[in-house]
Design an enzyme around this catalytic site. Structure first.
Site, PDB file in Angstrom:
ATOM      1  N   HIS A  15       0.852  -1.191   0.000  1.00 49.22           N
ATOM      2  CA  HIS A  15       0.000   0.000   0.000  1.00 49.22           C
ATOM      3  C   HIS A  15       0.887   1.241   0.000  1.00 49.22           C
ATOM      4  CE1 HIS A  15       0.797   0.404   4.304  1.00 49.22           C
ATOM      5  NE2 HIS A  15       0.614  -0.897   4.371  1.00 49.22           N
ATOM      6  N   ALA A  16       0.316   2.381   0.218  1.00 50.44           N
ATOM      7  CA  ALA A  16       1.025   3.657   0.044  1.00 50.44           C
ATOM      8  C   ALA A  16       2.292   3.785   0.885  1.00 50.44           C
ATOM      9  CB  ALA A  16       0.088   4.815   0.327  1.00 50.44           C
TER      10      ALA A  16
END
Length: 84
Positions: A15-16
């Site tokens: 994810h980010a």
């Protein structure tokens, strides 16, 4: 060229936050570093490139590293994937 496979161990995938760390790490090296999932290959120089792969936990990704500091980059990326 160095090619290394990793299985994403984090259940939420890349994810980010880890993607940002990957981009920051990759920018420290002169080698061209690409990330491959399935038939798609993206350059590891953009958060959006990484997130567009939608790599989920349990999936296998391959890092493709080519350049004069490829061994140093591969070692640093090994450590990164061992820590996430």
């Amino acid at each position: 060229m160095i090619a290394k496979e990793y299985v994403i161990s984090a259940p939420e995938g890349i994810h980010a936050r880890p993607a940002t760390g990957l981009v920051r790490l990759a920018k420290q090296f002169q080698s061209v570093i690409n990330l491959k999932k399935g038939d798609r290959i993206v350059r590891l120089n953009s958060l959006l490139n990484i997130l567009s792969l939608a790599a989920k936990g349990g999936e296998t990704i391959t890092l493709l590293i080519e350049g004069e500091d490829e061994e140093t980059a591969a070692s640093a990326l090994d450590k990164f994937f061992a820590d996430i």
